[in-house]
Design a protein around this motif. Structure first.
Motif, PDB file in Angstrom:
ATOM      1  N   LEU A 129      11.415   1.158  -0.055  1.00 17.70           N
ATOM      2  CA  LEU A 129      10.732   1.635   1.141  1.00 17.70           C
ATOM      3  C   LEU A 129      11.701   1.704   2.317  1.00 17.70           C
ATOM      4  O   LEU A 129      12.396   0.735   2.614  1.00 17.70           O
ATOM      5  N   TYR A 130      11.711   2.850   2.993  1.00 12.96           N
ATOM      6  CA  TYR A 130      12.545   3.062   4.176  1.00 12.96           C
ATOM      7  C   TYR A 130      11.652   3.498   5.325  1.00 12.96           C
ATOM      8  O   TYR A 130      10.773   4.345   5.146  1.00 12.96           O
ATOM      9  N   THR A 133       9.416   6.568   3.810  1.00 14.56           N
ATOM     10  CA  THR A 133       9.831   7.253   2.601  1.00 14.56           C
ATOM     11  C   THR A 133      10.041   6.201   1.520  1.00 14.56           C
ATOM     12  O   THR A 133      10.560   5.120   1.812  1.00 14.56           O
ATOM     13  N   ILE A 134       9.669   6.519   0.307  1.00 11.04           N
ATOM     14  CA  ILE A 134      10.051   5.684  -0.836  1.00 11.04           C
ATOM     15  C   ILE A 134      11.066   6.493  -1.630  1.00 11.04           C
ATOM     16  O   ILE A 134      10.813   7.632  -2.020  1.00 11.04           O
ATOM     17  N   GLU A 135      12.218   5.888  -1.838  1.00 10.65           N
ATOM     18  CA  GLU A 135      13.315   6.537  -2.579  1.00 10.65           C
ATOM     19  C   GLU A 135      13.846   5.528  -3.598  1.00 10.65           C
ATOM     20  O   GLU A 135      14.212   4.404  -3.232  1.00 10.65           O
ATOM     21  N   ASP A 136      13.858   5.917  -4.856  1.00 14.30           N
ATOM     22  CA  ASP A 136      14.324   5.031  -5.929  1.00 14.30           C
ATOM     23  C   ASP A 136      13.631   3.666  -5.883  1.00 14.30           C
ATOM     24  O   ASP A 136      14.280   2.629  -6.040  1.00 14.30           O
ATOM     25  N   ALA A 183       0.820  -1.222   0.000  1.00 11.99           N
ATOM     26  CA  ALA A 183       0.000   0.000   0.000  1.00 11.99           C
ATOM     27  C   ALA A 183       0.853   1.271   0.000  1.00 11.99           C
ATOM     28  O   ALA A 183       0.413   2.300  -0.530  1.00 11.99           O
ATOM     29  N   TYR A 184       2.044   1.222   0.559  1.00  7.31           N
ATOM     30  CA  TYR A 184       2.911   2.404   0.498  1.00  7.31           C
ATOM     31  C   TYR A 184       3.157   2.798  -0.967  1.00  7.31           C
ATOM     32  O   TYR A 184       3.211   3.974  -1.302  1.00  7.31           O
ATOM     33  N   PHE A 185       3.302   1.801  -1.809  1.00  2.33           N
ATOM     34  CA  PHE A 185       3.592   2.037  -3.222  1.00  2.33           C
ATOM     35  C   PHE A 185       2.338   2.330  -4.041  1.00  2.33           C
ATOM     36  O   PHE A 185       2.371   3.156  -4.942  1.00  2.33           O
TER      37      PHE A 185
END
Length: 154
Positions: free
Chosen positions: A122-123, A116-119, A49-51
């Protein structure tokens, strides 16, 4: 005399409890962070779901799977299927431990609300104040964390 025996037994029990606690601390940490009394990754939040939804969404035990020895929960069958197809794509970096802590050669719990999503990755961070530090220097911190992982859990 009975009071002395009770005190001795209480002291002995406390000492044993402390030894057990310290032995847990001395052991390697799990590759996937879960709380002390749980075997559920990301506190039960749906990592897909984050994505897809761009928000932290609680999963359901109805839609769950096991991956890397822990349970992962999702909000629906579609997200569960997506995770099963590509778990490395959706699982948080550093096993869900706080990315800032890993960058600083340590571990701390990751808060599913601080993400945070970076490149395409998920972090998670420990809390809002740590996430603020993380966001100021993400690129360098990711590089440091990548260098420290997985040695910080051994």
């Amino acid at each position: 005399m009975k009071s002395f025996v009770n005190q001795k037994n209480t002291f002995s029990s406390l000492f044993t409890l402390l030894l057990v606690m310290f032995s847990f601390q001395a052991q390697a940490k799990n590759a996937i962070y879960t709380s002390f009394f749980s075997n559920v990754a990301v506190s039960g939040y749906d990592t897909v779901a984050y994505f897809t939804d761009d928000k932290a969404t609680k999963g359901s035990s109805q839609y769950s799977t096991e991956y890397k020895g822990v349970k992962w929960q999702f909000k629906n069958a579609e997200n569960l299927a997506a995770f099963k197809q590509a778990p490395e794509k959706y699982a948080p970096q550093y096993g869900g431990y706080c990315a800032w802590a890993v960058a600083n050669n340590d571990t701390a719990s990751g808060d599913p609300q601080q993400w945070t999503i970076e490149d395409g990755k998920l972090y998670l961070n420990y809390d809002a104040s740590i996430q603020a530090k993380w966001l100021k220097d993400k690129s360098n911190l990711i590089q440091q964390a990548d260098n420290n992982w997985p040695a910080v859990i051994r």
